[in-house]
Design a protein around this motif. Sequence first.
Motif, PDB file in Angstrom:
ATOM      1  N   LYS A 284       4.746  27.230  49.958  1.00 26.84           N
ATOM      2  CA  LYS A 284       5.160  27.603  48.681  1.00 26.84           C
ATOM      3  C   LYS A 284       6.594  27.796  48.474  1.00 26.84           C
ATOM      4  N   ASP A 285       7.353  28.478  49.436  1.00 27.27           N
ATOM      5  CA  ASP A 285       8.677  28.648  49.705  1.00 27.27           C
ATOM      6  C   ASP A 285       9.351  27.689  50.175  1.00 27.27           C
ATOM      7  N   GLY A 286       8.707  26.499  51.135  1.00 27.88           N
ATOM      8  CA  GLY A 286       9.528  25.306  51.126  1.00 27.88           C
ATOM      9  C   GLY A 286       9.399  24.388  49.649  1.00 27.88           C
ATOM     10  N   VAL A 287       8.253  24.532  49.066  1.00 27.13           N
ATOM     11  CA  VAL A 287       8.364  23.689  47.814  1.00 27.13           C
ATOM     12  C   VAL A 287       9.445  24.171  46.946  1.00 27.13           C
ATOM     13  N   ALA A 288       9.513  25.447  46.895  1.00 30.50           N
ATOM     14  CA  ALA A 288      10.669  26.113  45.821  1.00 30.50           C
ATOM     15  C   ALA A 288      11.987  25.751  46.489  1.00 30.50           C
ATOM     16  N   CYS A 289      12.045  25.666  48.010  1.00 38.73           N
ATOM     17  CA  CYS A 289      13.524  25.175  48.484  1.00 38.73           C
ATOM     18  C   CYS A 289      13.853  23.809  48.339  1.00 38.73           C
ATOM     19  N   LEU A 290      12.791  22.769  48.188  1.00 35.47           N
ATOM     20  CA  LEU A 290      12.937  21.563  47.751  1.00 35.47           C
ATOM     21  C   LEU A 290      13.438  21.440  46.291  1.00 35.47           C
ATOM     22  N   TYR A 291      12.717  22.052  45.669  1.00 31.77           N
ATOM     23  CA  TYR A 291      13.082  22.076  44.036  1.00 31.77           C
ATOM     24  C   TYR A 291      14.578  22.705  43.973  1.00 31.77           C
TER      25      TYR A 291
ATOM     26  N   ALA B 230       7.630  28.122  43.202  1.00 30.63           N
ATOM     27  CA  ALA B 230       6.990  28.447  44.465  1.00 30.63           C
ATOM     28  C   ALA B 230       5.692  28.226  44.402  1.00 30.63           C
ATOM     29  N   VAL B 231       5.153  26.840  44.160  1.00 32.52           N
ATOM     30  CA  VAL B 231       3.755  26.472  44.020  1.00 32.52           C
ATOM     31  C   VAL B 231       2.998  25.674  45.107  1.00 32.52           C
TER      32      VAL B 231
END
Length: 565
Positions: free
Chosen positions: A326-333, A381-382
């Motif tokens: 979730k933190d990685g997805v937020a970072c990507l966004y 963060a999803v």
Amino acid sequence: VDPQAAEDIFIQSALIQGDVKTVLPFMEHNWSLTEQIRDKENRIRRRDLLAGEADMTAFYKERLSGIYDMAALKKKIRDAGSDDFLRMSEADLMASDPDPEELALYPDNIALGGQSFYCTYEFNPGGADDGVTVRIPASAAGQVPRQSTDWVVPGLLEEKITSLIRNLPKAFRRKLVPVSDTVSKIMKKMPMYEDSLVASLSKFIYDAFGIDIPASAWNESDVADHLKLRFCVTDPYGKELSAGRDRSVFSGAPGVQMDSGYFQKEKNRWEKTGLTEWQIPDLPGTVTVSGHNRQTWPLYPALTPGQKGADLKLFSGRHEAEKNHKDGVACLYANYFAKAFRHLRRGLALPASVKEQAMYFGGADAVADSMVKKVQTDLFAVNIRTGQDFYAHGEKCVNRIMERGLEIQKTVLHVLRVYHNTRQQIYRLEPGYQKAEPTLLFLDQMRKRLWRLVPENFIQLYELERMAHLPRYVEAIGLRVQRGVNDPDKDSTKAQRLAVFESILEELISSLDEFSSEEKRKQVEAFFWMIREFEVSLFAQELKTVIPVSEKRLQKMYQEIKRLL
């Protein structure tokens, strides 16, 4: 010199016990069938299914009269054209037939925490391996939730529940007699395999019988070993790393390093660095690697924040992967919408009038950065695992970035203002009580209470909906300060009532460990917030509580949490 004795020895030693250099196919067939029947005996814990050696001897003597060496045996098989006449059937080897419905209660696999693991059975009373052994790859050991490990296969469940009830303290046990009737009702009506066994028992017994049994009252240590699952943690080659009936075998097993050669092929296939948009394939929840002897080894692909964008990594643990993803997805966004977040950062810069208030929390820039990070977390963060979902979610949320940022800013500014005013109130009072040590101690305690309630990382720590209540809780502390310096005895009386539940909260928090259920964690957090409302009701009734709260309600909630694992 004695052909008949030689024939008996040959059948007994060679064909039944396997004392031969060359194993013929029919022997393997018969031995395998024998092991299958022994496995059934191990499951249902009986030793009356497999035919005795006398029956096996009679089977061979009927077909091999006059045969007492391997050469003669091989010639007879050649003459017959096959060894089918020497292959036993299940009927030849079964002294009695088990009930198929009973056997179905002893499955090959058991589900623990949403994952299925292979089971083996031994009927070996007093032995270390007696009962059911669950084989768990080391990579999955940390993901087996505690609440699933006190169950056992259905065929042993009634016996285990009976034993648990009989081992309860007398004060609880005598309310559940006759035990057989109680267990019968439990087996018919209690939901199975949902929460932990003891938590399920506590809840069901409370609902059905009105008897409140805390989870800690159940004593599994005196339950017979075969009624406790035995865990065998294995490496990718199926080798045992640790085994036992206690959950410590999960943490005690040596880990398998992800940089080992065994995993390198999968690492090369999946891992990427510096991602700024969805430049990767759709991500499965699990990548299964085939190990030795049909051993399967789960690995978990997940995004994680990197130095330059997001990184895609393989994790050996599911929980670690989910937490990072979730933190990685937020970072990507954050990288994909970098322009929008730069605009947000400028929009969330604190006005000069608030900079002094922000000093408690690292300064104006740190607060603004935290608010931007909060927007990234709240919106992005999803658990997204496909490119299609990534772009669809981004399109839906990109126009909400500034809106969400301003919502957070409004709440944060309110917290900063009330927090600053309350801290200043304490500072202004202190000079007037330099010679009144109890009052100075009280004021210092209130300052520490403020700091614990609104720590430096409060923006990241609290959900926005919870954060919105912080100003009221801070104001309540301010009113307590104001009234406490004038009437310390009255404050002390109220503080003692509050301290009872804050002590209980510390007890509950201390009881949490890595294996505690998610439900218990959520309930402990809810208990924390109910205590905050109780504090308002004690020291600042005019601010009103958002939920009904009382000592009776807090005690009831505490009892409910005690029934959880």
